[in-house]
Scaffold this motif. Structure first.
Motif, mmCIF file in Angstrom:
data_model
loop_
_atom_site.group_PDB
_atom_site.id
_atom_site.type_symbol
_atom_site.label_atom_id
_atom_site.label_comp_id
_atom_site.label_asym_id
_atom_site.label_seq_id
_atom_site.Cartn_x
_atom_site.Cartn_y
_atom_site.Cartn_z
ATOM 1 N N MET A 1 -29.909 -16.995 -55.555
ATOM 2 C CA MET A 1 -28.696 -16.368 -56.005
ATOM 3 C C MET A 1 -27.702 -16.263 -54.844
ATOM 4 O O MET A 1 -26.502 -16.410 -55.053
ATOM 5 C CB MET A 1 -29.001 -14.984 -56.579
ATOM 6 N N ILE A 2 -28.207 -16.040 -53.669
ATOM 7 C CA ILE A 2 -27.337 -15.944 -52.497
ATOM 8 C C ILE A 2 -26.702 -17.298 -52.207
ATOM 9 O O ILE A 2 -25.499 -17.382 -51.932
ATOM 10 C CB ILE A 2 -28.126 -15.425 -51.277
ATOM 11 N N ILE A 3 -27.485 -18.347 -52.294
ATOM 12 C CA ILE A 3 -26.972 -19.692 -52.022
ATOM 13 C C ILE A 3 -25.936 -20.092 -53.063
ATOM 14 O O ILE A 3 -24.884 -20.652 -52.722
ATOM 15 C CB ILE A 3 -28.136 -20.699 -51.963
ATOM 16 N N LEU A 4 -26.194 -19.806 -54.336
ATOM 17 C CA LEU A 4 -25.224 -20.110 -55.387
ATOM 18 C C LEU A 4 -23.937 -19.326 -55.174
ATOM 19 O O LEU A 4 -22.837 -19.864 -55.360
ATOM 20 C CB LEU A 4 -25.818 -19.805 -56.762
ATOM 21 N N GLY A 5 -24.046 -18.084 -54.767
ATOM 22 C CA GLY A 5 -22.870 -17.282 -54.473
ATOM 23 C C GLY A 5 -22.048 -17.858 -53.334
ATOM 24 O O GLY A 5 -20.818 -17.903 -53.402
ATOM 25 N N LEU A 6 -22.726 -18.320 -52.285
ATOM 26 C CA LEU A 6 -22.015 -18.940 -51.169
ATOM 27 C C LEU A 6 -21.317 -20.225 -51.586
ATOM 28 O O LEU A 6 -20.177 -20.485 -51.185
ATOM 29 C CB LEU A 6 -22.994 -19.237 -50.026
ATOM 30 N N ILE A 7 -21.996 -21.038 -52.398
ATOM 31 C CA ILE A 7 -21.402 -22.296 -52.864
ATOM 32 C C ILE A 7 -20.157 -22.019 -53.701
ATOM 33 O O ILE A 7 -19.108 -22.640 -53.496
ATOM 34 C CB ILE A 7 -22.436 -23.126 -53.647
ATOM 35 N N LEU A 8 -20.261 -21.091 -54.652
ATOM 36 C CA LEU A 8 -19.104 -20.769 -55.490
ATOM 37 C C LEU A 8 -17.968 -20.169 -54.663
ATOM 38 O O LEU A 8 -16.794 -20.445 -54.921
ATOM 39 C CB LEU A 8 -19.507 -19.808 -56.602
ATOM 40 N N LEU A 9 -18.301 -19.370 -53.673
ATOM 41 C CA LEU A 9 -17.292 -18.767 -52.820
ATOM 42 C C LEU A 9 -16.525 -19.835 -52.042
ATOM 43 O O LEU A 9 -15.294 -19.816 -51.994
ATOM 44 C CB LEU A 9 -17.958 -17.779 -51.863
ATOM 45 N N VAL A 10 -17.241 -20.778 -51.469
ATOM 46 C CA VAL A 10 -16.602 -21.840 -50.683
ATOM 47 C C VAL A 10 -15.777 -22.759 -51.583
ATOM 48 O O VAL A 10 -14.638 -23.095 -51.258
ATOM 49 C CB VAL A 10 -17.669 -22.634 -49.897
ATOM 50 N N VAL A 11 -16.343 -23.161 -52.727
ATOM 51 C CA VAL A 11 -15.614 -24.042 -53.640
ATOM 52 C C VAL A 11 -14.364 -23.346 -54.171
ATOM 53 O O VAL A 11 -13.290 -23.947 -54.234
ATOM 54 C CB VAL A 11 -16.533 -24.503 -54.799
ATOM 55 N N GLY A 12 -14.480 -22.092 -54.537
ATOM 56 C CA GLY A 12 -13.328 -21.345 -55.020
ATOM 57 C C GLY A 12 -12.266 -21.158 -53.962
ATOM 58 O O GLY A 12 -11.067 -21.209 -54.250
ATOM 59 N N PHE A 13 -12.684 -20.985 -52.723
ATOM 60 C CA PHE A 13 -11.725 -20.814 -51.627
ATOM 61 C C PHE A 13 -10.956 -22.101 -51.368
ATOM 62 O O PHE A 13 -9.740 -22.088 -51.197
ATOM 63 C CB PHE A 13 -12.472 -20.368 -50.366
ATOM 64 N N PHE A 14 -11.663 -23.237 -51.343
ATOM 65 C CA PHE A 14 -11.006 -24.500 -51.029
ATOM 66 C C PHE A 14 -10.188 -25.060 -52.185
ATOM 67 O O PHE A 14 -9.190 -25.738 -51.963
ATOM 68 C CB PHE A 14 -12.023 -25.540 -50.566
ATOM 69 N N THR A 15 -10.588 -24.795 -53.428
ATOM 70 C CA THR A 15 -9.841 -25.312 -54.563
ATOM 71 C C THR A 15 -8.752 -24.360 -55.033
ATOM 72 O O THR A 15 -7.879 -24.757 -55.794
ATOM 73 C CB THR A 15 -10.774 -25.605 -55.752
ATOM 74 N N GLY A 16 -8.809 -23.118 -54.612
ATOM 75 C CA GLY A 16 -7.800 -22.153 -55.001
ATOM 76 C C GLY A 16 -8.039 -21.538 -56.367
ATOM 77 O O GLY A 16 -7.159 -20.904 -56.925
ATOM 78 N N ILE A 17 -9.242 -21.705 -56.911
ATOM 79 C CA ILE A 17 -9.586 -21.128 -58.213
ATOM 80 C C ILE A 17 -10.179 -19.742 -57.955
ATOM 81 O O ILE A 17 -11.286 -19.610 -57.436
ATOM 82 C CB ILE A 17 -10.576 -22.024 -58.975
ATOM 83 N N SER A 18 -9.425 -18.726 -58.322
ATOM 84 C CA SER A 18 -9.814 -17.367 -57.954
ATOM 85 C C SER A 18 -11.049 -16.875 -58.711
ATOM 86 O O SER A 18 -11.788 -16.044 -58.192
ATOM 87 C CB SER A 18 -8.651 -16.406 -58.175
ATOM 88 N N ILE A 19 -11.274 -17.370 -59.933
ATOM 89 C CA ILE A 19 -12.445 -16.908 -60.697
ATOM 90 C C ILE A 19 -13.737 -17.362 -60.022
ATOM 91 O O ILE A 19 -14.734 -16.634 -60.027
ATOM 92 C CB ILE A 19 -12.370 -17.371 -62.177
ATOM 93 N N LEU A 20 -13.737 -18.542 -59.401
ATOM 94 C CA LEU A 20 -14.932 -19.000 -58.681
ATOM 95 C C LEU A 20 -15.182 -18.139 -57.450
ATOM 96 O O LEU A 20 -16.332 -17.817 -57.127
ATOM 97 C CB LEU A 20 -14.787 -20.461 -58.275
#
Length: 51
Positions: A1-20
């Motif tokens: 769950m921690i790894i998935l959270g980190l992945i979504l956080l990084v992807v959301g940060f770089f793509t600009g999608i705030s929900i991610l």
């Protein structure tokens, strides 16, 4: 769950999608809380281990 959270956080940060980013932060916090409670040997929700 921690790894998935980190992945979504990084992807959301770089793509600009705030929900991610929001989901990533939530999953990261929940994962850390479960990891801390699990490492203390405390049963969570009737289960001794969360995998």
């Amino acid at each position: 769950m921690i790894i998935l959270g980190l992945i979504l956080l990084v992807v959301g940060f770089f793509t600009g999608i705030s929900i991610l980013t929001t989901l990533g932060v939530i999953l990261l916090v929940v994962g850390v809380i479960l990891a801390i409670l699990g490492s203390t040997g405390r049963a969570i929700g009737g289960r001794a281990h969360w995998y």
